[in-house]
Design a protein around this motif. Structure first.
Motif, PDB file in Angstrom:
ATOM      1  N   PRO A 247      54.684  47.016  45.597  1.00 42.07           N
ATOM      2  CA  PRO A 247      53.507  46.190  45.900  1.00 42.07           C
ATOM      3  C   PRO A 247      52.488  46.145  44.771  1.00 42.07           C
ATOM      4  N   GLU A 248      52.490  47.154  43.893  1.00 40.75           N
ATOM      5  CA  GLU A 248      51.527  47.192  42.794  1.00 40.75           C
ATOM      6  C   GLU A 248      51.763  46.084  41.757  1.00 40.75           C
ATOM      7  N   LEU A 249      52.914  45.410  41.861  1.00 43.24           N
ATOM      8  CA  LEU A 249      53.220  44.309  40.953  1.00 43.24           C
ATOM      9  C   LEU A 249      52.818  42.946  41.533  1.00 43.24           C
ATOM     10  N   THR A 250      52.193  42.943  42.678  1.00 44.25           N
ATOM     11  CA  THR A 250      51.806  41.692  43.331  1.00 44.25           C
ATOM     12  C   THR A 250      50.768  40.929  42.513  1.00 44.25           C
ATOM     13  N   PHE A 251      51.000  39.641  42.373  1.00 47.24           N
ATOM     14  CA  PHE A 251      50.073  38.781  41.633  1.00 47.24           C
ATOM     15  C   PHE A 251      50.229  37.346  42.109  1.00 47.24           C
ATOM     16  N   ASP A 252      49.128  36.760  42.576  1.00 52.83           N
ATOM     17  CA  ASP A 252      49.112  35.351  42.964  1.00 52.83           C
ATOM     18  C   ASP A 252      48.448  34.555  41.849  1.00 52.83           C
ATOM     19  N   GLY A 253      49.165  33.581  41.307  1.00 54.59           N
ATOM     20  CA  GLY A 253      48.641  32.798  40.183  1.00 54.59           C
ATOM     21  C   GLY A 253      47.681  31.712  40.619  1.00 54.59           C
ATOM     22  N   LEU A 254      46.476  32.108  41.021  1.00 57.02           N
ATOM     23  CA  LEU A 254      45.491  31.182  41.573  1.00 57.02           C
ATOM     24  C   LEU A 254      45.188  30.017  40.638  1.00 57.02           C
ATOM     25  N   ILE A 255      45.235  28.803  41.198  1.00 57.93           N
ATOM     26  CA  ILE A 255      44.885  27.590  40.466  1.00 57.93           C
ATOM     27  C   ILE A 255      43.793  26.874  41.245  1.00 57.93           C
ATOM     28  N   GLY A 256      42.778  26.386  40.536  1.00 57.22           N
ATOM     29  CA  GLY A 256      41.732  25.665  41.245  1.00 57.22           C
ATOM     30  C   GLY A 256      40.779  24.946  40.329  1.00 57.22           C
ATOM     31  N   LEU A 257      39.746  24.404  40.939  1.00 62.66           N
ATOM     32  CA  LEU A 257      38.707  23.661  40.232  1.00 62.66           C
ATOM     33  C   LEU A 257      37.452  24.507  40.100  1.00 62.66           C
ATOM     34  N   PHE A 258      36.797  24.398  38.933  1.00 53.30           N
ATOM     35  CA  PHE A 258      35.558  25.119  38.673  1.00 53.30           C
ATOM     36  C   PHE A 258      34.504  24.140  38.197  1.00 53.30           C
ATOM     37  N   GLY A 259      33.276  24.402  38.613  1.00 52.78           N
ATOM     38  CA  GLY A 259      32.144  23.653  38.110  1.00 52.78           C
ATOM     39  C   GLY A 259      31.205  24.591  37.382  1.00 52.78           C
ATOM     40  N   THR A 260      30.058  24.084  36.954  1.00 47.56           N
ATOM     41  CA  THR A 260      29.054  24.936  36.325  1.00 47.56           C
ATOM     42  C   THR A 260      28.317  25.713  37.401  1.00 47.56           C
ATOM     43  N   ARG A 261      27.637  26.781  37.002  1.00 41.68           N
ATOM     44  CA  ARG A 261      26.991  27.639  37.999  1.00 41.68           C
ATOM     45  C   ARG A 261      25.812  26.969  38.692  1.00 41.68           C
ATOM     46  N   ASP A 262      25.300  25.859  38.131  1.00 39.25           N
ATOM     47  CA  ASP A 262      24.207  25.164  38.810  1.00 39.25           C
ATOM     48  C   ASP A 262      24.702  23.999  39.676  1.00 39.25           C
ATOM     49  N   THR A 263      26.042  23.899  39.856  1.00 43.23           N
ATOM     50  CA  THR A 263      26.575  22.891  40.772  1.00 43.23           C
ATOM     51  C   THR A 263      26.215  23.303  42.200  1.00 43.23           C
ATOM     52  N   PRO A 264      25.501  22.473  42.949  1.00 38.44           N
ATOM     53  CA  PRO A 264      25.050  22.870  44.281  1.00 38.44           C
ATOM     54  C   PRO A 264      26.204  23.090  45.250  1.00 38.44           C
ATOM     55  N   LEU A 265      26.014  24.026  46.151  1.00 42.05           N
ATOM     56  CA  LEU A 265      27.046  24.364  47.124  1.00 42.05           C
ATOM     57  C   LEU A 265      27.492  23.159  47.951  1.00 42.05           C
ATOM     58  N   PRO A 266      26.593  22.325  48.466  1.00 37.64           N
ATOM     59  CA  PRO A 266      27.065  21.174  49.251  1.00 37.64           C
ATOM     60  C   PRO A 266      28.023  20.279  48.466  1.00 37.64           C
ATOM     61  N   LEU A 267      27.770  20.096  47.175  1.00 34.48           N
ATOM     62  CA  LEU A 267      28.659  19.273  46.372  1.00 34.48           C
ATOM     63  C   LEU A 267      29.996  19.964  46.172  1.00 34.48           C
ATOM     64  N   ARG A 268      29.965  21.261  45.911  1.00 30.39           N
ATOM     65  CA  ARG A 268      31.215  21.997  45.736  1.00 30.39           C
ATOM     66  C   ARG A 268      32.061  21.946  46.997  1.00 30.39           C
ATOM     67  N   GLU A 269      31.400  22.092  48.143  1.00 33.04           N
ATOM     68  CA  GLU A 269      32.143  22.060  49.400  1.00 33.04           C
ATOM     69  C   GLU A 269      32.678  20.658  49.697  1.00 33.04           C
ATOM     70  N   ARG A 270      31.934  19.637  49.299  1.00 40.44           N
ATOM     71  CA  ARG A 270      32.414  18.271  49.506  1.00 40.44           C
ATOM     72  C   ARG A 270      33.641  17.995  48.644  1.00 40.44           C
ATOM     73  N   ILE A 271      33.592  18.441  47.377  1.00 45.01           N
ATOM     74  CA  ILE A 271      34.749  18.266  46.501  1.00 45.01           C
ATOM     75  C   ILE A 271      35.953  19.020  47.064  1.00 45.01           C
ATOM     76  N   ALA A 272      35.713  20.248  47.533  1.00 50.72           N
ATOM     77  CA  ALA A 272      36.801  21.059  48.096  1.00 50.72           C
ATOM     78  C   ALA A 272      37.429  20.370  49.299  1.00 50.72           C
ATOM     79  N   ALA A 273      36.597  19.763  50.150  1.00 53.19           N
ATOM     80  CA  ALA A 273      37.113  19.062  51.331  1.00 53.19           C
ATOM     81  C   ALA A 273      37.961  17.860  50.915  1.00 53.19           C
TER      82      ALA A 273
END
Length: 329
Positions: A247-273
């Motif tokens: 189990p110590e070799l477990t690794f999930d190759g997460l892929i996703g979208l990132f914005g800047t740290r000042d991207t507002p949460l409502p916008l991030r959640e809308r993009i995610a939806a």
């Protein structure tokens, strides 16, 4: 490793703060966004699983948002080229699309970072790259227990290779704690690594399944296990590393979208939806699955939690190896 502890705490606080406080930021209205074309910058080249996913999602979002969504490949420099292009754009219509391991492992692979990880805010989880462990048929077994038992009995005679720095951290930490002696073989050319596995010169090869899929289907490479948390539907009967006893070799190759740290949460959640809605298309799921991606859409908060877990794991591996945390330039 006080520095590593501080880094993890900083990342955790940053992710929590992004989810809690960014809703108060005041850039363009969430409902009005996007007001012009949107760009996805990728740290990987054309044809990769992440690239295919980005383009399929971009097509869906272009129709949804009534604005072009373009994909720009910026490979090279262990992801630094793309990350610097993204952070340097300072544009709320430019997003980074790629593996989380690019920056969760960076603090332990480099002495200095040319960017601040806190400048990246999780927007949407898309998928996980399926990482497989390929072995040559000539080895006579695809059981990790048998292979590692042979490595223990014959120190230094078996070898391995990996395509990413993140998996190298995991493997080296595992070998150190288990006392195994296997030689690492560096490769610049993935095709050469595949050929060496098929011909029995390379004994264990950690790589995205998409890289070795053709050789595996042809019977020239056996898949011993996948590093994912869950078994892969595309590889029925192939165990996870945990099921194989490691189990110590477990690794999930997460892929996703990132914005800047000042991207507002409502916008991030809308993009995610909107991304989640795009990934509900069975044709896209089928296409991504065929490229060795495990489709796993998630919200900004869910993606942040996945990243935090991976970051903590990387810090633990680095501690085992005595690696100091990188500073930022």
């Amino acid at each position: 490793m006080r520095a590593a502890t501080i880094l993890i705490a900083a990342v955790s606080l940053c992710l929590l703060a992004l989810c809690a406080s960014s809703a108060t930021a005041q850039p363009v209205s969430t409902q009005a966004w996007p007001q012009r074309p949107v760009k996805f910058i990728l740290p990987l080249g054309p044809g990769s699983g992440a690239d295919i996913g980005a383009r399929l999602i971009a097509d869906k979002l272009t129709a949804k948002w009534s604005q072009p969504v373009v994909v720009e490949n910026r490979p090279g420099g262990d992801g630094f080229v793309a990350i610097n292009a993204f952070t340097g754009a300072r544009d709320d219509h430019t997003l980074l699309f790629g593996p989380a391991s690019s920056f969760t492992a960076h603090p332990y692979l480099h002495s200095k970072l040319p960017y601040d990880p806190r400048d990246l805010a999780p927007v949407a989880r898309v998928s996980s790259t399926l990482v497989s462990i390929g072995v040559p048929p000539s080895l006579g077994t695809r059981s990790l227990k048998e292979i590692f038992a042979r490595a223990r009995a014959e120190p230094g005679k078996l070898n391995w290779a990996s395509t990413t720095g993140a998996t190298e951290l995991i493997i080296n930490a595992f070998f150190k704690t288990s006392g195994l002696d296997m030689a690492r073989i560096p490769y610049r050319d993935g095709v050469q690594a595949q050929n060496d596995v098929a011909e029995g010169r390379l004994h264990l090869y950690w790589a995205a399944y998409a890289i070795v899929r053709a050789e595996a289907l042809a019977g020239r490479i056996n898949i011993a296990a996948v590093t994912a948390t869950e078994p892969a539907a595309i590889l029925p009967g192939v165990p996870t590393v945990a099921q194989a006893g490691f189990p110590e070799l477990t690794f999930d190759g997460l892929i996703g979208l990132f914005g800047t740290r000042d991207t507002p949460l409502p916008l991030r959640e809308r993009i995610a939806a909107d991304v989640k809605a795009a990934l509900a298309d069975p044709a896209i799921v089928e296409r991504l699955t065929a490229t060795g991606q495990v489709v796993s859409p998630g919200s900004a908060a869910e993606f942040a939690a996945s990243i935090e877990k991976q970051s903590a794991g990387m810090a633990g591996f680095a501690k085992v190896l005595g690696i100091q945390t990188a500073t930022t330039e």
